[in-house]
Every structure is written in structure tokens, then in C-alpha cells.
Design an enzyme around this catalytic site. Structure first.
Site, PDB file in Angstrom:
ATOM      1  N   THR A 182       0.848  -1.194   0.000  1.00  7.86           N
ATOM      2  CA  THR A 182       0.000   0.000   0.000  1.00  7.86           C
ATOM      3  C   THR A 182       0.881   1.241   0.000  1.00  7.86           C
ATOM      4  OG1 THR A 182      -1.858  -1.045   1.089  1.00  7.86           O
ATOM      5  CG2 THR A 182      -1.550   1.292   1.572  1.00  7.86           C
ATOM      6  N   VAL A 211     -13.058  -4.429   2.132  1.00 11.03           N
ATOM      7  CA  VAL A 211     -12.435  -3.114   2.222  1.00 11.03           C
ATOM      8  C   VAL A 211     -11.592  -3.096   3.490  1.00 11.03           C
ATOM      9  CG1 VAL A 211     -12.855  -0.637   2.488  1.00 11.03           C
ATOM     10  CG2 VAL A 211     -14.324  -1.990   0.987  1.00 11.03           C
ATOM     11  N   GLY A 212     -10.373  -2.601   3.374  1.00  6.31           N
ATOM     12  CA  GLY A 212      -9.490  -2.529   4.543  1.00  6.31           C
ATOM     13  C   GLY A 212      -9.518  -1.145   5.174  1.00  6.31           C
ATOM     14  N   THR A 233      -0.012   1.650   6.807  1.00  5.05           N
ATOM     15  CA  THR A 233       0.064   0.436   5.999  1.00  5.05           C
ATOM     16  C   THR A 233       0.139  -0.741   6.957  1.00  5.05           C
ATOM     17  OG1 THR A 233       1.472  -0.837   4.487  1.00  5.05           O
ATOM     18  CG2 THR A 233       2.571   0.831   5.793  1.00  5.05           C
ATOM     19  N   GLY A 236      -4.999  -4.576   7.465  1.00  4.62           N
ATOM     20  CA  GLY A 236      -6.122  -3.651   7.598  1.00  4.62           C
ATOM     21  C   GLY A 236      -7.064  -3.985   8.736  1.00  4.62           C
TER      22      GLY A 236
HETATM   23  N1  ASP Z   1      -3.634  -1.818   4.868  1.00  8.35           N
HETATM   24  C1  ASP Z   1      -3.880  -2.416   3.590  1.00  8.35           C
HETATM   25  C2  ASP Z   1      -5.143  -3.209   3.650  1.00  8.35           C
HETATM   26  O1  ASP Z   1      -5.326  -3.942   4.602  1.00  8.35           O
HETATM   27  C3  ASP Z   1      -2.785  -3.304   3.138  1.00  8.35           C
HETATM   28  C4  ASP Z   1      -1.422  -2.678   3.086  1.00  8.35           C
HETATM   29  O2  ASP Z   1      -1.060  -1.848   3.909  1.00  8.35           O
HETATM   30  O3  ASP Z   1      -0.673  -3.037   2.172  1.00  8.35           O
HETATM   31  O4  ASP Z   1      -5.923  -3.146   2.732  1.00  8.35           O
END
Ligand code: ASP
Length: 322
Positions: A182, A211-212, A233, A236
Site C-alpha cells: 500500500t 475493504v481494509g 500500511t 487492515g
Molecule cells: N492496509 C492495507 C489493507 O489492509 C494493506 C497494506 O497496507 O498493504 O488493505
């Protein structure tokens, strides 16, 4: 008020494989430069975070825009958010398909609608209405994201817990190939305005419609010019449990430095949920906080025409920016 402007970016926090380290580090540096150029040009933190995140979305090494990971139906569904810390206005999209730069669509939601978050079909219809072009899926799918889905296939445990386990440092090393790429950016402009943005394809093999944290204000992204801005990041579902971005801001509101607040919040998340991740933070004076509880996080920031960048804990490189 006059503040020394700063823009900081991240390209995701991950543990395990060291593959593509150079490309990720380079992508973060280029995005910081793109954000810095825009910040100097317009003196507007919103423009800076949008430009930085667009650069990261266009780089297929990252899980956002081009290069977004695939869900368990082999499709891309992207999430993004942007927040103006001075007005506290925000815009976000979730589960959008075939959009090259979801962060720009998120900004349009903020600026052109009365809403904060549009999802799925509605978000895509809005994009069409305002003339944001739809790109063919093939243009967004990378070899890397295709391989990541193959890695998960046929292994139920990986499919359901992939990202969670992959980001734990001390546990579940067998899932070490999992990655969180992300992207996000935070900026403070010379007028003291803070902005933050986050964009993602989510996690590999996620369920359709998942959805995160990334597009959710206060979770994956937050900005308040009275305090500072955050982009997160990591896993999620863990970030959602501890409302990571607003937790960091709330710690800062008690007088804690951006760095201490970031470390405390990520350590709290790890202790309470076993979920790992990272965050980039600026306070409204341009002081930096950055921390990750994974093995790696590609990050870079530019301040006073000097770029600082890194990938592993406690190692910072510096280079002058033209
Ligand atoms: N936080 C993001 C999610 O869970 C993933 C990531 O940080 O790469 O959608």
C-alpha cells in the site's frame, strides 16, 4: 504562520522476502521527489500528497493503481482516501475498478460531492460522470500481483490469513512471502496546512468486496492541521481494531512527539492484535514520525531540499534534491 514544508511517502510495510527491495526504495524516492516538486510549485499540501501518491500508483512495484493485488476472483478492487487537515474535509473511494489513479478520484469525491466515501459501482459511475477515464484491467495487473495470487492459491490458510501472518515478525515465518505494498503520503505546506493520502489494492486473495483500513478516515489516513497527518500500511483488519491513524493523532494531542506517538500506537496494535504494519507521520511543524513493526518499509521524505530515505529499521540515507 510559516513552516518549512515537508513531504513524506511510504510504499508499504512488509516482512520476509527481500525481493524488489531496490525497486521499492527507488519508487519511494521518486514519489517523494514528485510530491516535493508539486509542493514547491503550488505551496499546497493537498497537491503534494496527490502528486506523490499518483507517482506511487503509477509504479507497478506497489500495490496501488497499476500493480494492485488481485482478490480471490482474480480481480482488482482498489481503495483510496485523501484528507485536508485544515478544513477536515476528506474524500475516499473503495472497491473501484479500472481506475488508474484512485487518489485523484478520492479528491474529486471530496471536492465535487457532499459525501466522503463512494464505493464500487457508484464510485465508478461518478468517475465516468466527471470524465475520469476507465482503463482496461490488463493495464493495471502486474506480473508480480499475478504471482502473489498464485502463491496463495490452494492454501486456505494463506488465503484467509495471508497479510496478517505475513506481517508478523516473530511468528508465522512460513507466510513470509506476503507483502503489504500500500502507498501513502503526508505533507505540510509553508502555510501550515497538513494533508494525508493513502491508496491500495488491499491484500492478495481478499474476498470480493473486502475493504481494509486505507480508505477509512481515522484508520488508514488522517490529517488535522492543528496536530499533524498520518498514512498507515499493514494488516487492515488489525488497523481497524485500534483506529491506528487517529490513535497516533490522539497521542500527539497529549503532547507526545510524532515519533513517540507512532511507535506507541504500532506497538499497541501489535500487542493487542498481533497485527503488524507501519505509518508515516508529520506534525504541523514538519517534524517526522515513522515506524514499522515489519522487517521493511520503503519510505522517503524531502525537507529543505534534502531527501531522507530508508527501508530497514534504524538506517537513514540522505541525498540532496535538485
Ligand atoms: N492496509 C492495507 C489493507 O489492509 C494493506 C497494506 O497496507 O498493504 O488493505
Amino acid at each position: 504562520m510559516s513552516v518549512a514544508p515537508v513531504v513524506i511517502v511510504h510504499g508499504g510495510a512488509w516482512s520476509g522476502g527481500t525481493g524488489q527491495c531496490d525497486a521499492r526504495a527507488e519508487g519511494a524516492k521518486q514519489a517523494a521527489i514528485a510530491g516535493w516538486a508539486r509542493l514547491k510549485e503550488t505551496e499546497n499540501s493537498m497537491d503534494a500528497v496527490e502528486a506523490a501518491v499518483r507517482a506511487l500508483e503509477d509504479d507497478p512495484i506497489f500495490d496501488a493503481g497499476t500493480g494492485s493485488v488481485l482478490n480471490d476472483a482474480g480481480k482488482i478492487e482498489m481503495d483510496a482516501a485523501i484528507m485536508d487537515g485544515t478544513t477536515l474535509n476528506s474524500g475516499a473511494v473503495a472497491c473501484v475498478q479500472n481506475i488508474k489513479n484512485p487518489v485523484t478520484l478520492a479528491r474529486k469525491v471530496m471536492e465535487n460531492t457532499h459525501h466522503c466515501l463512494l464505493v464500487g459501482e457508484g464510485a465508478n459511475e461518478f468517475a465516468e460522470k466527471i470524465g475520469i477515464p476507465v482503463v482496461p484491467t490488463e493495464e493495471l495487473v502486474s506480473e508480480l500481483s499475478t504471482n502473489k495470487l498464485k502463491f496463495c492459491e490452494g492454501n486456505y490458510d494463506d488465503r484467509v490469513g495471508h497479510a496478517f501472518k505475513a506481517t508478523n515478525i516473530n511468528k508465522h515465518k512460513k507466510h513470509a512471502q506476503g507483502e503489504h505494498d500500500t502507498v501513502g503520503a503526508v505533507a505540510v505546506d509553508p502555510h501550515g496546512n497538513v494533508a494525508a493520502a493513502t491508496s491500495t489494492g488491499g491484500i492478495t486473495a481478499k474476498m470480493v468486496g473486502r475493504v481494509g483500513d486505507s480508505p477509512l478516515i481515522g484508520l488508514g489516513c488522517y490529517g488535522d492541521s492543528d496536530t499533524g497527518g498520518v498514512s498507515c500500511t499493514g494488516h487492515g483488519e488489525s488497523i481497524m481494531k485500534v483506529h491506528l491513524a487517529s490513535r497516533i493523532i490522539m497521542y500527539m494531542e497529549t503532547g507526545m512527539s510524532a515519533q513517540d506517538a507512532t511507535e506507541l500506537a504500532l506497538d499497541y496494535m501489535y500487542r493487542r492484535t498481533e497485527g503488524a504494519g507501519g505509518a508515516i507521520v508529520l506534525d504541523n511543524k514538519g517534524n517526522v514520525g515513522l515506524h514499522f513493526t515489519t522487517d521493511f518499509m520503503a519510505w522517503a521524505y524531502v525537507k529543505d531540499d534534502v531527501m531522507h530515505h530508508g527501508l530497514v529499521p534504524d538506517t537513514i540515507h540522505q541525498v540532496a534534491v535538485e
